[in-house]
Design an enzyme around this catalytic site. Structure first.
Site, short mmCIF file in Angstrom:
data_model
loop_
_atom_site.label_atom_id
_atom_site.label_comp_id
_atom_site.label_asym_id
_atom_site.label_seq_id
_atom_site.Cartn_x
_atom_site.Cartn_y
_atom_site.Cartn_z
N LYS A 252 -4.81 9.84 -9.02
CA LYS A 252 -4.43 10.06 -7.62
C LYS A 252 -4.48 11.56 -7.44
CE LYS A 252 -2.45 9.02 -3.56
NZ LYS A 252 -3.03 8.18 -2.51
N HIS B 292 0.82 -1.21 0.00
CA HIS B 292 0.00 0.00 0.00
C HIS B 292 0.85 1.26 0.00
CE1 HIS B 292 -3.65 2.36 0.73
NE2 HIS B 292 -2.87 3.12 1.49
N HIS C 132 3.18 6.18 -2.25
CA HIS C 132 3.86 7.35 -1.70
C HIS C 132 5.37 7.29 -1.85
CE1 HIS C 132 0.16 8.89 0.04
NE2 HIS C 132 -0.09 7.68 0.51
#
Length: 429
Positions: A370, A303, A323
């Site tokens: 995103k 994730h 990220h």
């Protein structure tokens, strides 16, 4: 290089720990056991055969089969060359043309170099699939930097922000903007604004040897181990577990992870024993848990660093997580990411430039948006693992800290009791 015979017992123990580690006690949302047998069935399920995962093309284009042809994949992204997207065609200045149903690049020399580099990376990453005890690792940082102090001070133990600043100082593997890489931030936008505000890719250049650095290279080898679609059980091979154990062994030799270990020991959170600490670290980041209504379908590593596709309903998918700047660079270089500009600060402040190492951006991944994502650019894999692990154990959901020159809120969400659901930086205004 460390002697292979000396490492064999310890590394085999770490792999066994990865295979048999529990998945926490977080309740209904937590994962089923991680270990998967060679036939692909999870233990305790009577050996029943798993339902095959969809291909990546099916994942991101359920309703767009006419627009995007399927790719021959097994649900995992490949490291090979992909046909250029509109982003690549734009960056080529429309110097390619469709011929015989495919895209033809008129710059064959550059394309050949990219293919050769990709092939070299793949060969290097394939070596990490071997049993960890048969692999070679870097020298321990204590041997390379005699006198390097990785012991937390009393002030750092009492103030998380001080500890995060110390981690930044100990990131000896961090890249320098302009020297090791170059970014083009383009134009800014509000989160709700539509349209591409960046005429170029975010990354315009990365020094050739960066992804061959040991921790970077081993990190890259892990990125294709996942099906990013939420709700599909991950199938974990022995080679996957070898890569995970070898990555943990490599970063455990670095200064940020050594500091993290000593910090958690002094806080009474983990064991002084190196083997136990590495098992804990591997379990925290790689043990599978449930997300999207399916057990064993996600992990902290997937994730936070790889990214996932969250399907709210048919035709309405979105990108979650994702990220990490290395994953962004690799996916952008393959044409899978379309950088669309940085997000304006909520209040007046410095706008990002090529020297900034904390970015809040918007992008599309395989055509899925995103809308806002924060990332630390140029930091090492071991630094991010250490930073988020530190905040998970010693902090709270919101951790207002300073990391180098940046004021951040390190968001750290739990999945159940003892799993990282997500972790990422948010710029403080």
């Amino acid at each position: 290089m460390a002697n292979q015979g000396e490492r064999s017992g310890a590394m085999d123990g770490l792999v066994n720990g990865l295979s048999g580690a529990s998945h926490g006690h977080g309740g209904a949302g937590d994962a089923a056991p991680r270990a998967v047998n060679r036939a692909g069935a999870a233990p305790g399920e009577g050996g029943r055969q798993e339902i095959a995962r969809p291909t990546w093309a099916e994942v991101v284009s359920e309703e767009k089969q006419e627009e995007r042809p399927e790719r021959a994949e097994d649900g995992r992204r490949q490291h090979g060359h992909c046909p250029p997207t509109s982003t690549q065609r734009r960056n080529l200045g429309e110097t390619g043309e469709t011929k015989g149903g495919g895209w033809q690049d008129r710059r064959p020399h550059q394309q050949t170099l990219k293919c050769k580099r990709s092939q070299q990376n793949s060969e290097e990453w394939n070596r990490y699939k071997r049993p960890p005890s048969e692999q070679e690792y870097s020298e321990d940082v204590s041997q390379l930097r005699h006198g390097l102090n990785v012991k937390p001070t009393r002030e750092e133990l009492n103030h998380l922000s001080k500890a995060c600043c110390r981690l930044w100082e100990l990131d000896l593997n961090r890249l320098l903007p302009g020297k090791d890489y170059r970014i083009e931030c383009g134009q800014g936008k509000k989160v709700y604004q539509k349209g591409d505000m960046a005429s170029e890719n975010l990354f315009s250049w990365l020094k050739d040897d960066i992804l061959h650095r040991p921790t970077y290279s081993r990190f890259c080898a892990l990125l294709d181990n996942y099906n990013p679609r939420q709700g599909y059980k991950e199938l974990v091979t022995q080679q996957d577990k070898n890569e995970e154990a070898a990555f943990i062994e490599e970063i455990a030799r670095s200064a940020p992870i050594k500091y993290l270990h000593q910090y958690l020991v002094l806080k009474g959170i983990t064991s002084q024993d190196q083997k136990d600490f590495k098992k804990m670290l591997a379990s925290l980041w790689f043990d599978l848990y449930g997300r999207g209504g399916c057990s064993g379908s996600s992990s902290a590593f997937e994730h936070v660093f790889v990214g996932e596709i969250k399907g709210r309903c048919r035709g309405e998918n979105e990108v979650t997580g994702f990220h990490n700047w290395i994953q962004f660079y690799l996916e952008e270089s393959k044409g899978n990411v379309d950088y669309q500009g940085y997000i304006f600060p909520r209040t007046c402040g410095d706008l990002p430039d090529s020297e900034m190492q904390l970015l809040t951006i918007q992008f599309e991944w395989h055509g899925l948006l995103k809308s806002v994502s924060s990332t630390l650019v140029g930091v090492s894999p071991e630094f991010e693992i250490a930073l988020y692990t530190l905040c998970f154990f010693a902090g709270e959901e919101n951790n207002h800290v300073h990391v180098g020159p940046y004021a951040l809120n390190i968001k750290c969400y739990r999945m159940g009791v003892n799993k990282i659901g997500s972790a990422f930086p948010v710029a403080e205004q």
